[in-house]
Design an enzyme around this catalytic site. Structure first.
Site, short mmCIF file in Angstrom:
data_model
loop_
_atom_site.label_atom_id
_atom_site.label_comp_id
_atom_site.label_asym_id
_atom_site.label_seq_id
_atom_site.Cartn_x
_atom_site.Cartn_y
_atom_site.Cartn_z
N SER A 137 0.87 -1.17 0.00
CA SER A 137 0.00 0.00 0.00
C SER A 137 0.90 1.22 0.00
O SER A 137 2.07 1.12 0.41
CB SER A 137 -0.89 0.02 1.25
OG SER A 137 -1.56 1.26 1.39
N TYR A 150 -3.15 -0.64 10.38
CA TYR A 150 -3.01 -0.86 8.94
C TYR A 150 -1.61 -0.46 8.47
O TYR A 150 -0.96 -1.21 7.74
CB TYR A 150 -4.08 -0.06 8.19
CG TYR A 150 -4.12 -0.33 6.70
CD1 TYR A 150 -4.74 -1.48 6.22
CD2 TYR A 150 -3.55 0.54 5.80
CE1 TYR A 150 -4.78 -1.74 4.86
CE2 TYR A 150 -3.59 0.30 4.44
CZ TYR A 150 -4.21 -0.84 3.97
OH TYR A 150 -4.25 -1.10 2.62
#
Length: 245
Positions: A137, A150
């Site tokens: 990501s 996350y």
């Protein structure tokens, strides 16, 4: 002979789009996910699809599913480690430890378990080798506000990618990572309505078609094993990443 790939989280979002792109390109695709019904819908009865319902956090289920794929196909050429979850934004002291543990179990431990299973087959098959692609990501580099679990999981994925790349050298196993920013899936739909920014404001963010992610993963997977995309960032051009904060 058709090449083969296993895609985790293939029942929806980026995983589903990628699985469809690989099928269209003539690959045999293993659809991994917890819900068989979602996998069946995503596969659409395609002859090249192999349904592999399992929980990526359960090593016995993963090992059995990967063994089944190897028996059905004769070899596993690639893995796209895509399955993952996120949490709503909150400061670290408002994040429940159980929520942290669940996210890390899926995003990180699940990726480790699946990579471990793929590596085992790639190391022993003849001809030896294969490719593992991890879904990172842009949060593997720059965090969003309130994203401790996350962001930590995606930073860890980068370490996993680098370690597998090194471990795989003697066995012709390549490993790369695709870092995605604001691809329009159910997870990213909130970007179109407004999300918290680092300065405390709420702003709508640009998004891109997830098909661009699928074509990027396909490019990475289709390279010969003597070439590797180590890291690729594909993102909505004008999203707040460069200079996020």
């Amino acid at each position: 002979m058709s090449k083969t790939i296993i895609i985790t989280g293939a029942g929806g979002g980026i995983g589903r789009d990628c699985a469809g792109a690989f099928l269209e390109a003539g690959w045999k695709v293993g659809f991994v996910g917890r819900r068989r019904a979602a996998l069946e819908e995503a596969a659409g009865g395609h002859d090249g699809a192999l349904l592999m319902p399992c929980d990526v956090t359960k090593e016995a289920e993963v090992d059995a599913a990967f063994d089944e794929a190897a028996r059905a196909w004769g070899r596993i050429d690639a893995l796209f480690n895509n399955a993952g979850v996120s949490l709503g934004g909150a400061p670290i002291d408002e994040i429940a430890v159980d929520d942290w543990r669940n996210l890390i179990e899926i995003n990180l431990t699940g990726s480790f378990i699946c990579a471990r299973a793929a590596f085992r087959h790639m190391r022993r098959q003849d001809p030896q080798g294969g490719r593992i692609i991890n879904n990172g990501s842009v949060s593997a580099y720059v965090p969003r506000w309130g994203s401790t679990p996350y962001t930590a999981s995606k930073h860890a994925i980068t370490g996993l990618t680098r370690s597998i790349s090194l471990d795989g050298r003697p066995y012709n196993i390549a490993c790369g990572q695709i870092d995605i920013g604001n691809a329009l899936t159910d997870m990213a739909a909130k970007m179109t309505k407004g999300v918290p920014q680092a300065d405390g404001s709420i702003a709508v963010e640009p998004v891109m078609d997830a098909a661009h992610v699928a074509s990027s993963v396909l490019h990475m997977a289709a390279l010969p094993l003597d070439a590797n995309v180590q890291f690729m960032t594909v993102m909505a051009t004008n999203m707040p990443y460069i200079g996020r904060g």
